[in-house]
Design a protein around this motif. Structure first.
Motif, PDB file in Angstrom:
ATOM      1  N   PRO A   1      -7.125   4.832   3.619  1.00 44.09           N
ATOM      2  CA  PRO A   1      -6.212   4.565   4.730  1.00 44.09           C
ATOM      3  C   PRO A   1      -6.133   3.061   5.002  1.00 44.09           C
ATOM      4  O   PRO A   1      -7.154   2.379   5.052  1.00 44.09           O
ATOM      5  CB  PRO A   1      -6.855   5.295   5.915  1.00 44.09           C
ATOM      6  N   LEU A   2      -4.917   2.556   5.175  1.00 44.26           N
ATOM      7  CA  LEU A   2      -4.689   1.137   5.444  1.00 44.26           C
ATOM      8  C   LEU A   2      -3.982   1.022   6.784  1.00 44.26           C
ATOM      9  O   LEU A   2      -2.806   1.354   6.904  1.00 44.26           O
ATOM     10  CB  LEU A   2      -3.832   0.511   4.336  1.00 44.26           C
ATOM     11  N   THR A   3      -4.703   0.595   7.804  1.00 42.12           N
ATOM     12  CA  THR A   3      -4.111   0.541   9.129  1.00 42.12           C
ATOM     13  C   THR A   3      -2.935  -0.423   9.169  1.00 42.12           C
ATOM     14  O   THR A   3      -2.964  -1.503   8.566  1.00 42.12           O
ATOM     15  CB  THR A   3      -5.146   0.132  10.193  1.00 42.12           C
ATOM     16  N   LYS A   4      -1.907  -0.046   9.904  1.00 47.46           N
ATOM     17  CA  LYS A   4      -0.705  -0.876  10.027  1.00 47.46           C
ATOM     18  C   LYS A   4      -1.004  -2.187  10.758  1.00 47.46           C
ATOM     19  O   LYS A   4      -0.196  -3.115  10.730  1.00 47.46           O
ATOM     20  CB  LYS A   4       0.387  -0.113  10.764  1.00 47.46           C
ATOM     21  N   LEU A   5      -2.166  -2.298  11.414  1.00 47.23           N
ATOM     22  CA  LEU A   5      -2.527  -3.508  12.144  1.00 47.23           C
ATOM     23  C   LEU A   5      -2.896  -4.660  11.219  1.00 47.23           C
ATOM     24  O   LEU A   5      -2.876  -5.814  11.625  1.00 47.23           O
ATOM     25  CB  LEU A   5      -3.697  -3.223  13.091  1.00 47.23           C
ATOM     26  N   LEU A   6      -3.240  -4.344   9.965  1.00 46.02           N
ATOM     27  CA  LEU A   6      -3.667  -5.381   9.045  1.00 46.02           C
ATOM     28  C   LEU A   6      -2.471  -6.169   8.514  1.00 46.02           C
ATOM     29  O   LEU A   6      -1.380  -5.630   8.334  1.00 46.02           O
ATOM     30  CB  LEU A   6      -4.447  -4.766   7.879  1.00 46.02           C
ATOM     31  N   LYS A   7      -2.708  -7.441   8.232  1.00 48.83           N
ATOM     32  CA  LYS A   7      -1.690  -8.308   7.669  1.00 48.83           C
ATOM     33  C   LYS A   7      -1.663  -8.160   6.147  1.00 48.83           C
ATOM     34  O   LYS A   7      -2.624  -7.679   5.531  1.00 48.83           O
ATOM     35  CB  LYS A   7      -1.976  -9.763   8.039  1.00 48.83           C
ATOM     36  N   PRO A   8      -0.540  -8.587   5.501  1.00 53.60           N
ATOM     37  CA  PRO A   8      -0.421  -8.430   4.042  1.00 53.60           C
ATOM     38  C   PRO A   8      -1.602  -8.990   3.257  1.00 53.60           C
ATOM     39  O   PRO A   8      -2.059  -8.367   2.285  1.00 53.60           O
ATOM     40  CB  PRO A   8       0.883  -9.177   3.724  1.00 53.60           C
ATOM     41  N   GLU A   9      -2.132 -10.160   3.661  1.00 56.34           N
ATOM     42  CA  GLU A   9      -3.236 -10.735   2.892  1.00 56.34           C
ATOM     43  C   GLU A   9      -4.514  -9.895   3.023  1.00 56.34           C
ATOM     44  O   GLU A   9      -5.320  -9.836   2.088  1.00 56.34           O
ATOM     45  CB  GLU A   9      -3.509 -12.176   3.327  1.00 56.34           C
ATOM     46  N   GLN A  10      -4.693  -9.230   4.159  1.00 58.30           N
ATOM     47  CA  GLN A  10      -5.849  -8.346   4.316  1.00 58.30           C
ATOM     48  C   GLN A  10      -5.657  -7.069   3.492  1.00 58.30           C
ATOM     49  O   GLN A  10      -6.608  -6.562   2.892  1.00 58.30           O
ATOM     50  CB  GLN A  10      -6.046  -8.019   5.791  1.00 58.30           C
ATOM     51  N   ILE A  11      -4.441  -6.559   3.475  1.00 58.67           N
ATOM     52  CA  ILE A  11      -4.134  -5.398   2.630  1.00 58.67           C
ATOM     53  C   ILE A  11      -4.365  -5.747   1.162  1.00 58.67           C
ATOM     54  O   ILE A  11      -4.929  -4.956   0.400  1.00 58.67           O
ATOM     55  CB  ILE A  11      -2.676  -4.947   2.849  1.00 58.67           C
ATOM     56  N   GLU A  12      -3.950  -6.950   0.767  1.00 59.99           N
ATOM     57  CA  GLU A  12      -4.135  -7.377  -0.619  1.00 59.99           C
ATOM     58  C   GLU A  12      -5.613  -7.432  -0.985  1.00 59.99           C
ATOM     59  O   GLU A  12      -5.994  -7.042  -2.104  1.00 59.99           O
ATOM     60  CB  GLU A  12      -3.485  -8.745  -0.829  1.00 59.99           C
ATOM     61  N   TYR A  13      -6.447  -7.890  -0.050  1.00 63.20           N
ATOM     62  CA  TYR A  13      -7.885  -7.917  -0.326  1.00 63.20           C
ATOM     63  C   TYR A  13      -8.411  -6.514  -0.614  1.00 63.20           C
ATOM     64  O   TYR A  13      -9.157  -6.287  -1.578  1.00 63.20           O
ATOM     65  CB  TYR A  13      -8.657  -8.521   0.854  1.00 63.20           C
ATOM     66  N   ILE A  14      -8.040  -5.555   0.229  1.00 63.64           N
ATOM     67  CA  ILE A  14      -8.519  -4.186   0.054  1.00 63.64           C
ATOM     68  C   ILE A  14      -8.007  -3.598  -1.260  1.00 63.64           C
ATOM     69  O   ILE A  14      -8.750  -2.925  -1.992  1.00 63.64           O
ATOM     70  CB  ILE A  14      -8.099  -3.308   1.252  1.00 63.64           C
TER      71      ILE A  14
END
Length: 522
Positions: free
Chosen positions: A83-96
């Protein structure tokens, strides 16, 4: 098929309660039979991608019925849900994405743009049909109608949820199918959930507390009424209109409900159906409990305490909430809790020590994080001076929680502090290093930066930023830049400028936070 997996609940529910409403969102609803059919269609499509077994599949979208379908479809395959919370920014999503090598992302139109901002070369599936030649649920529901069969083992990895650790980057915790079914079973038991209950789906599905509402719904064949909290008035209408009986909350939600600036609260008579309120993800205050009891007069209030490394450790029985509101309660079923000192000895009454969690609901470990695993997941030998370890059995794992607690004369536990410097705010754990790293990377004018917290009854802890630079920068400019790179709950509430920051005498590379607080009288 293992009995210890969520997939079994979906299959059984459509047989025994096929015509019952499983999901509600505003004017939309879906029966268990309809849910089963759509989950199978998406699961069938995902299998046809022919990804390697245990591939990670992310869900990055706003809350909705389609999001629930995506979650359950992934759990109906041999892939692993992230699950990827919508609160995260693109660069944080990219890290995950890079950390756990996500192969496919399921999303909605609103989040497609965020995904396009990062370098992701895996599969993308959208809920809605777009003009970008991306496969959609709408197309899958139209064309995928073949029977779907799967076989899932309870011990297999089911889920990786990410939270922020002391290293300053998100760390994924790996959860098995058995963990998910066990957590639904134990919560349904001590909350005495019934199939006629309507559970509020207020919480986001990025962590286990929110996901557990979905799994408890399936476990008891109840109804999950989804809701996106924007305004307190809308939330109250959701409780009334959807005939909600169970309300899971975080402390920040309680604060939002009873905001002093809000207009007059609805009549308590309108909430007579509410029988249970639960709170986790932070400490609740006496004021919060009192306000809930005034409005939800028939509801029992359960305060609960969980760990990153285990689903849940304690809950405080409603009969004790008024007597000892500061307590985190006693161990839940199938769990033993011990408080030990630095020498491994069991602490006496009201002696502070580290909480050790033994028994059920322990997760499998942190993904790609051997140091964190070594720090938190310990051999049962850590309790050798506390319990009788006959037979020299050493394969049992316990969790050294990093939570410092004490136990009173009647066996109730009280939380004191974290071993590390993690900040708990608005129901989230935040690493100061994550914020400091964002400052260093994106605001080069700042020479040094310290991030710490102070107590704030409304949100548990308030994030403070103190920095040094050749000249002062307008706080609005700093916050504007940080909002581009950090989730909203990670943004400091106060930004303070100092020409220089105090350093620790023994380590000139470290800022002396205690001295800084004294100087600022915080």
């Amino acid at each position: 098929m293992s009995i210890n997996c969520i997939r079994t609940l979906i299959e059984d529910a459509q047989v025994t309660h096929g015509d019952k409403i499983a999901l509600v969102l505003n004017e939309k609803s879906m029966t268990y039979s309809e849910l089963y059919t759509k989950v199978n269609q998406v699961a069938y499509y995902l299998n046809e991608l022919n990804l390697p077994k245990d591939s990670r599949v992310g869900v990055y979208s706003n809350k909705g019925i389609e999001q629930v379908i995506a979650i359950l479809a992934i759990l109906s395959t041999n892939y692993i849900l992230v699950p990827l919370t919508k609160l995260l920014k693109p660069e944080q999503i990219e890290y995950i994405i890079n950390d756990c090598d996500i192969k496919c992302i399921i999303t909605d139109k609103l989040k497609l743009q965020s995904i396009e901002e990062i370098s992701f070369d895996g599969h993308i599936v959208s809920y809605e049909t777009s003009d970008k030649q991306i496969p959609s649920f709408e197309e899958i529901f139209k064309y995928y109608n073949k029977p779907y069969v799967c076989d899932i083992n309870g011990h297999n990895n089911a889920l990786i949820t990410y939270s922020f650790g002391v290293s300053g980057t998100p760390k994924g915790i790996v959860i098995s199918h058995r963990n998910l079914i066990d957590s639904a079973r134990v919560v349904s038991g001590y909350l005495d959930l019934k199939e006629e209950d309507v559970i509020s789906g207020l919480l986001i599905f990025n962590l286990d507390y929110g996901l557990n509402q979905l799994f408890c719904t399936l476990y008891k064949r109840a109804t999950l009424a989804l809701h996106r909290f924007i305004l307190a008035g809308d939330f109250f209408n959701h409780i009334i209109d959807d005939s909600v009986t169970i309300i899971p909350l975080m402390p920040i939600n309680i604060t939002q409900m009873f905001d002093e600036e809000m207009q007059r609260l609805p009549s308590a008579e309108l909430f007579a159906n509410v029988k249970t309120i639960t709170s986790s993800g932070g400490n609740v205050t006496h004021k919060m409990i009192s306000e809930c009891k005034k409005l939800f007069t028939n509801a029992n209030f359960y305060s609960m305490h969980g760990l990153t490394e285990a689903f849940r450790s304690t809950y405080l029985d409603p009969s004790q909430v008024g007597i000892r509101p500061d307590s985190i309660g006693k161990a839940i079923s199938d769990v033993e809790l011990y408080v030990i000192n630095k020498d491994g000895k069991e602490c006496g009454v009201r002696e502070v020590g580290e909480l050790i969690h033994r028994g059920g609901y322990i997760y499998k470990g942190f993904w790609n994080a051997p140091e964190q695993n070594e720090q938190r997941f310990k051999s049962i030998q850590i309790l050798k001076d506390v319990i009788n370890l006959e037979g020299q059995l050493t394969d049992e794992i316990v969790v050294a929680s990093g939570d410092y607690v004490y136990k009173d004369e009647e066996g109730y536990f009280y939380f004191v502090a974290r071993h590390d410097n993690m900040i708990k705010t608005r129901g989230f754990r935040v690493s100061p290093l994550e914020i400091e790293s964002a400052v260093a990377k994106n605001i080069p004018q700042i020479e040094q930066c310290a991030i710490f917290s102070i107590d704030n009854e409304l949100i548990e802890e308030e994030i403070i930023m103190v920095y040094s630079a050749s000249s002062e920068i307008a706080p609005k400019e700093i916050l504007f830049e940080l909002k581009k790179h950090l989730a909203s709950y990670m943004i400091p509430s106060r930004v303070i400028y100092k020409k220089s920051l105090p350093l620790i005498q023994s380590d000139k590379n470290k800022i002396n936070i205690d001295e800084l607080k004294k100087e600022l009288e915080i």
